[in-house]
Structures are given as structure tokens and as C-alpha cells.
Design a protein around this motif. Sequence first.
Motif, PDB file in Angstrom:
ATOM      1  N   THR A 155      57.498  42.898  57.104  1.00 19.03           N
ATOM      2  CA  THR A 155      57.968  42.164  58.269  1.00 19.03           C
ATOM      3  C   THR A 155      56.884  41.171  58.677  1.00 19.03           C
ATOM      4  O   THR A 155      55.880  41.021  57.962  1.00 19.03           O
ATOM      5  CB  THR A 155      58.318  43.124  59.426  1.00 19.03           C
ATOM      6  N   LYS A 156      57.095  40.499  59.808  1.00 18.27           N
ATOM      7  CA  LYS A 156      56.115  39.523  60.265  1.00 18.27           C
ATOM      8  C   LYS A 156      55.661  39.831  61.684  1.00 18.27           C
ATOM      9  O   LYS A 156      56.363  40.486  62.458  1.00 18.27           O
ATOM     10  CB  LYS A 156      56.712  38.114  60.208  1.00 18.27           C
ATOM     11  N   VAL A 157      54.473  39.331  61.991  1.00 26.92           N
ATOM     12  CA  VAL A 157      53.928  39.438  63.332  1.00 26.92           C
ATOM     13  C   VAL A 157      54.566  38.351  64.196  1.00 26.92           C
ATOM     14  O   VAL A 157      54.477  37.156  63.874  1.00 26.92           O
ATOM     15  CB  VAL A 157      52.400  39.277  63.327  1.00 26.92           C
ATOM     16  N   MET A 216      58.496  42.154  63.834  1.00 27.93           N
ATOM     17  CA  MET A 216      59.919  41.809  63.841  1.00 27.93           C
ATOM     18  C   MET A 216      60.772  42.807  63.065  1.00 27.93           C
ATOM     19  O   MET A 216      61.582  42.439  62.203  1.00 27.93           O
ATOM     20  CB  MET A 216      60.106  40.405  63.246  1.00 27.93           C
ATOM     21  N   ILE A 217      60.608  44.091  63.359  1.00 27.64           N
ATOM     22  CA  ILE A 217      61.386  45.122  62.672  1.00 27.64           C
ATOM     23  C   ILE A 217      61.549  46.310  63.620  1.00 27.64           C
ATOM     24  O   ILE A 217      60.656  46.580  64.436  1.00 27.64           O
ATOM     25  CB  ILE A 217      60.712  45.560  61.357  1.00 27.64           C
ATOM     26  N   ILE A 223      48.087  44.979  57.624  1.00 27.83           N
ATOM     27  CA  ILE A 223      48.201  43.540  57.899  1.00 27.83           C
ATOM     28  C   ILE A 223      46.896  42.881  57.467  1.00 27.83           C
ATOM     29  O   ILE A 223      45.813  43.312  57.881  1.00 27.83           O
ATOM     30  CB  ILE A 223      48.447  43.260  59.397  1.00 27.83           C
ATOM     31  N   ARG A 224      46.985  41.882  56.619  1.00 30.52           N
ATOM     32  CA  ARG A 224      45.791  41.195  56.092  1.00 30.52           C
ATOM     33  C   ARG A 224      44.791  42.183  55.483  1.00 30.52           C
ATOM     34  O   ARG A 224      43.576  42.012  55.584  1.00 30.52           O
ATOM     35  CB  ARG A 224      45.104  40.368  57.174  1.00 30.52           C
ATOM     36  N   GLY A 225      45.282  43.242  54.889  1.00 28.45           N
ATOM     37  CA  GLY A 225      44.411  44.230  54.269  1.00 28.45           C
ATOM     38  C   GLY A 225      43.779  45.207  55.233  1.00 28.45           C
ATOM     39  O   GLY A 225      42.967  46.046  54.823  1.00 28.45           O
ATOM     40  N   HIS A 226      44.168  45.141  56.507  1.00 25.38           N
ATOM     41  CA  HIS A 226      43.643  46.057  57.518  1.00 25.38           C
ATOM     42  C   HIS A 226      44.690  47.138  57.806  1.00 25.38           C
ATOM     43  O   HIS A 226      45.853  46.822  58.085  1.00 25.38           O
ATOM     44  CB  HIS A 226      43.334  45.326  58.825  1.00 25.38           C
ATOM     45  N   GLY A 243      52.716  35.292  62.665  1.00 26.80           N
ATOM     46  CA  GLY A 243      53.178  34.818  61.357  1.00 26.80           C
ATOM     47  C   GLY A 243      52.648  35.609  60.188  1.00 26.80           C
ATOM     48  O   GLY A 243      53.143  35.476  59.063  1.00 26.80           O
ATOM     49  N   ASP A 244      51.624  36.460  60.415  1.00 27.75           N
ATOM     50  CA  ASP A 244      51.104  37.287  59.327  1.00 27.75           C
ATOM     51  C   ASP A 244      52.166  38.265  58.832  1.00 27.75           C
ATOM     52  O   ASP A 244      53.028  38.720  59.596  1.00 27.75           O
ATOM     53  CB  ASP A 244      49.884  38.079  59.796  1.00 27.75           C
TER      54      ASP A 244
END
Length: 383
Positions: free
Chosen positions: A258-260, A290-291, A310-313, A339-340
Motif C-alpha cells: 500500500t502507500k503512505v 491506504m489499506i 517502509i523504505r527498509g524500516h 507516497g512511500d
Amino acid sequence: MTDTAKLRAWTEIDYQAIGHNVEEVRKLVGNTKILGILKADAYGHGAIECAHELAKAGVDFFAVACLSEAQELRKAGFDQPILILGATPPAAFDELLAGDFIQTLVSLEYAQKLSDYAKACNTKAKGHVKVDTGMNRVGIVYQEGARRYDQIRAVYELDGLDVQGIFSHFPVSDDLGFDSREFTRNQVRLFKEVLERLKEDDIDPGVRHIQNSYGILNYKDLGMDYCRPGLLYMGVTSDDQVPIASTPDFIPILSLKTKVAMVKTVPDGATVSYGRHYHCQGARRIASLMIGYADGLPRLISNQNLMISIRGHKVPLVGNICMDQCMADVTGFDDIEEGDIATIVGVDGQNVMTIDSISRAAHTINNETLSTLSRRLSRVAKD
């Protein structure tokens, strides 16, 4: 891969890995052929897409739960035999015959109704006899103290049926404990006893199948004609913490992303989401995603420190899962922004997020978690 720029939440599926997983199943079952289970939209993976890959891998027989699922495959151009595992209502027998489907014969009485209908249409209906060796769901009972063989034989003798096979089902093939293994082995003995009695009566039982996914993993080659993998060709089991008696090299084919939507800082003592169950200890950065549970992310996983990436975190989901959104605490990771992409299931850098962790947090199994993924989720085929 399809462009995901316009998507809010999606599953990403590596259909090409199905062939590899099918070969891993074949290593376990020897000469036993594969009956590909495609029910529940292939457990949320896309029945049509999975059927194409199974056919490419040499699978020549499919099974679904109900008539509508069988019709979907026919409309997509599949001419392979399709077994309907559940009972089809008599009012739909015309559609059953029109699709040239194979109906599970759940009882002698049900088989008689189908036979009478087919005879009235001057044809024969195809079927497989279901033998209940201990599941006690549907099927003709053949168990200790209740061997109803006469009913099984009577189904084969019905004039309006073309009985092409016979099968049973394991309820505890996933359990390697002594009692469960003895129960399952006895089911095999009972099923083989039925086959032997049919042979003695000069009745060809047709194709024989009894192994579900854990029956394959834990009992390997039982000398049947077909086995019935579902989740296995999708690269997962019902729960990766349940011990199995084999070491297959499966590749999970599904990722969930999903996205942030936004990131904001909330003050010390603030609460997050419905019910106010998550209390911020100090100022926290909260990312809204968004889920939600309408997409198939179970509300039961709320506030259980379930980690996503998210972003490897790795970051925890916090607060109650909402219908269309959920929140993660991303405090300390200033690079996470609107958008991440958030990986709920799948690989993100060094992080591997599994469907199993979601299922365990929801007190269920992967079969349910996957098959309840909403069709609102876009489905993206990985190149």
C-alpha cells in the motif's frame, strides 16, 4: 510490472514462480499427478491467472468449490476437467451439465437426484464419489463402525451417472502428533479398503485422490492418481510455524503493498484511531496508510505490534485497523514520507514480511487470510 503509480493498495503476484512450486510438489508425490485447487479465486491469487500457469506446468485437472467458479474457468477458455468440490443445488443441474463439469457426489440420495435429472435429459452426469473417512463434512460415511459400502457401490450403479473418480479428505494431516498421524493413516487404510472392495465387485473406481496440501507434505506418495495442492503451488503453507515432515523449497508468490497517505507528528498522550487504544508515549510520527479491513487486512490484528516495512524500516501498525486505512508508528525514521510504498507482505530491502505473521495475529490460518483479500485490491503481475 504494471505501473503502480495510480494504485492505493495492491497485491503483487509472481505467477512465474508457480511452475517452480509445482515441481517441488512433484518431488514429494512421485508419479501422482496434480489436481490444481482454484477455489476462492485461487485463495485470492486470481483463479484465471493461476490456471494458466498450472496448465503451463502440466497440470491437467482443476477443482473449484462451486458452480460459478467452474463457469468462470470455462468462460476463460479452459477445457480441462473441472471438479466441483461442493454440492450444486438441483435447480442448477442444467448448468452443471451444460458446462461438462464433474460433480462431487456427496451422498447416495444426492447422486440419485443428479442421475434422475441426467436420464431425463438423455445424458449422463460426470461425478466423483466423496467418501467420508473421518472429516464428517460431506460424503458417504465409511468409518470404523459405519462402513456404508453398499451406498458407495450403489452410486456407481446409477444409470444416469458417469462416475469417473473417488476421493476422501484429511482433517488433521497437518498435525504430526501420534494421535493425528494414526487417525490419518487409518483414513488411508479405510479409503484403500473401499478401493479393494470395488475391485472385488469388478467396479472401476476411476481416478483416486485423498491428499490435501499437508497430506502431500507429511505423507508424500500414497500411490494415488492425483493429489490436491492449494496453497502449496502458491508457495506457502497454512502456518509456517507448524512442523512438517518434508523440506520443500517453495517460493511465496504474493506480496501485499500500500502507500503512505500522509505523515504527521502527534503530541505526547494523544491516541490513535477508533477506540483510542494506542496511547502515544511522547511525541510520535504517525503514518496513515491506504489499506484497511475492507481490503482484507484483518481488524483482529489491531494493536498487536504487527510489523510492516517502509523504505527498509520495520515499523509497527498502531491503533485499530479502519475500513479503508490504518496507521503505523514511524517515529525515528525521518525519511518516511507521503507516497512511500509500505510492504505488508513481501520483501522490502532486507526485511521479509510474511502472510503467516498476519494470520497468527488474527488467530487464523493463511487459507482464510489470503482468500478474504478483497477484490478492491488491484492485482499486479510481477514481471
